[in-house]
Design a protein around this motif. Sequence first.
Motif, PDB file in Angstrom:
ATOM      1  N   HIS A  33       0.705  -1.039   0.229  1.00 24.78           N
ATOM      2  CA  HIS A  33      -0.009   0.017   0.053  1.00 24.78           C
ATOM      3  C   HIS A  33       1.055   1.200  -0.087  1.00 24.78           C
ATOM      4  N   GLY A  34       0.034   2.383  -0.300  1.00 24.79           N
ATOM      5  CA  GLY A  34       0.860   3.613  -0.414  1.00 24.79           C
ATOM      6  C   GLY A  34       0.084   4.625   0.354  1.00 24.79           C
ATOM      7  N   CYS A  35      -0.509   5.376  -0.529  1.00 23.45           N
ATOM      8  CA  CYS A  35      -1.161   6.468   0.099  1.00 23.45           C
ATOM      9  C   CYS A  35      -2.493   6.225   0.831  1.00 23.45           C
ATOM     10  N   ARG A  36      -3.405   5.189   0.902  1.00 18.46           N
ATOM     11  CA  ARG A  36      -4.216   4.694   1.829  1.00 18.46           C
ATOM     12  C   ARG A  36      -5.589   5.573   1.153  1.00 18.46           C
ATOM     13  N   GLN A  37      -5.624   6.389   0.383  1.00 12.10           N
ATOM     14  CA  GLN A  37      -6.732   7.061  -0.175  1.00 12.10           C
ATOM     15  C   GLN A  37      -7.194   7.111  -1.395  1.00 12.10           C
ATOM     16  N   GLY A  38      -6.832   5.806  -1.973  1.00 17.82           N
ATOM     17  CA  GLY A  38      -7.126   5.755  -3.436  1.00 17.82           C
ATOM     18  C   GLY A  38      -6.424   6.116  -4.565  1.00 17.82           C
ATOM     19  N   ILE A  39      -5.191   6.866  -4.498  1.00 13.53           N
ATOM     20  CA  ILE A  39      -4.905   7.651  -5.475  1.00 13.53           C
ATOM     21  C   ILE A  39      -3.607   6.863  -6.168  1.00 13.53           C
ATOM     22  N   CYS A  40      -2.755   6.069  -5.096  1.00 12.28           N
ATOM     23  CA  CYS A  40      -1.582   5.513  -5.848  1.00 12.28           C
ATOM     24  C   CYS A  40      -1.464   4.182  -6.325  1.00 12.28           C
ATOM     25  N   ALA A  41      -2.716   3.588  -6.169  1.00 13.52           N
ATOM     26  CA  ALA A  41      -2.859   2.234  -6.823  1.00 13.52           C
ATOM     27  C   ALA A  41      -2.022   1.143  -6.312  1.00 13.52           C
ATOM     28  N   SER A  42      -1.145   1.323  -5.276  1.00 16.89           N
ATOM     29  CA  SER A  42      -0.194   0.499  -4.833  1.00 16.89           C
ATOM     30  C   SER A  42      -0.924  -0.646  -4.308  1.00 16.89           C
ATOM     31  N   CYS A  43      -2.008  -0.477  -3.558  1.00 14.48           N
ATOM     32  CA  CYS A  43      -2.894  -1.696  -3.239  1.00 14.48           C
ATOM     33  C   CYS A  43      -3.994  -2.260  -3.984  1.00 14.48           C
ATOM     34  N   ARG A  60      -9.133  -1.409  -5.471  1.00 17.20           N
ATOM     35  CA  ARG A  60      -7.997  -0.688  -4.342  1.00 17.20           C
ATOM     36  C   ARG A  60      -8.634  -0.845  -3.099  1.00 17.20           C
ATOM     37  N   CYS A 120      -7.602   0.094  -0.166  1.00 16.63           N
ATOM     38  CA  CYS A 120      -7.823   1.048   0.779  1.00 16.63           C
ATOM     39  C   CYS A 120      -9.168   1.718   0.668  1.00 16.63           C
TER      40      CYS A 120
HETATM   41  S1  FES Z   1      -2.956   2.864  -0.853  1.00 13.81           S
HETATM   42 FE1  FES Z   1      -2.878   3.956  -2.393  1.00 13.81          FE
HETATM   43  S2  FES Z   1      -4.580   3.475  -3.668  1.00 13.81           S
HETATM   44 FE2  FES Z   1      -4.594   2.097  -2.006  1.00 13.81          FE
END
Ligand code: FES
Length: 362
Positions: A312-322, A348, A350
């Motif tokens: 995960h990264g941003c935890r806001q639905g932005i970075c797509a890492s999750c 996603r 998050c």
């Molecule tokens: S943690 Fe960045 S989109 Fe889910």
Amino acid sequence: MTLIPMSWSRVLSPLLQPLRWLVRRRWLREAEVDAVLAWLQPGWRLNRVFARVEGREWVAEDMLALRLRCNGNARGWRAGQHVQLYLQLDGVRHSRSYSLTHVGRAGRIELAIRRQPGGRLSNRLLDHLPVGALLELGQAQGELCWPQESTGVVLLAAGSGITPLLGLLREALARGFTAPISLLHYIREQGQRPFVEELQQLMQRHPNLSVRWALTGQVQSDAELQGRFSAEHLQGLALDSVLACGPAGFVETVAQHWRGPLQVEAFTAPERSVEPGSAVRLGFARTRRQVTGDSARSLLEQAEAAGLRPAHGCRQGICASCTCTLLSGTVRDLRNGALFAEPGQLIRLCISAPASDVDIDL
Ligand code: FES
């Protein structure tokens, strides 16, 4: 050891297509190809983006501009988008999302990083990252774009929300945009005005640009504007399109006051109530775990509570890492309530909550 310069690896990158094809078909392992490329040039990889720090400059008392040169895998990036930056700290991989304030030729980009009180990653980057260091980045994301046809653009930024808007502004002026542009930047104190000299020079060179700073913390008699955003701050501006960037509460307030064309980007997730919802079964296919969850919290939170460690990264639905694959069941997008139930769909974690029993590829 560096056998070839970064600039060569950028030129040679398109020639790696046959290797990418072989990796996609699992006839080669990407990690092994990457090991050979990294031996030739430490910043070279088959698909991942690595960047070398070429310069550091303090642009406010709490903000640093980092100038980076990326390998050949950073393609099609635009100023105003954001990238995930990864750093290993004490053996743990951390990441944060930062906006691109500039995208130049030959892989050159600029990110602006603001000091966060107690922020381990931002403080390490600001205080200890040397010129010459190598960083890993994610691919650029983000939909903000300049309203080229607008007859009056208002940019509203709070805190580090200035960074994507500055990237868009620089490009628009360089392309010759001539309609009126008003930038209002909300900051706590006078010393937190990033890029202030550059913005003042831009105002002198481009009479269609006006920049004002509003102080939200310090009461100062010579401040142009005082206090948080209110509708009066828009009075007298040539107003056709608005771009707003900052904390969620800030962009929500802007959206309540402006009903015309609006693009927003929020740096923090909107508040959402986490009430105990109905009990659901959560199946994590790769780890063969089944747990009882609830329909209120995000799948990321619930996977972590179950002892898993999803990327995960941003935890806001932005970075797509999750991003993960939904195998069965229905999930609800916590931002807008939309339901998704197609097996094989990418979700996603998050910003997705289970709306039924679900199985995900995790
Ligand atoms: S943690 Fe960045 S989109 Fe889910």
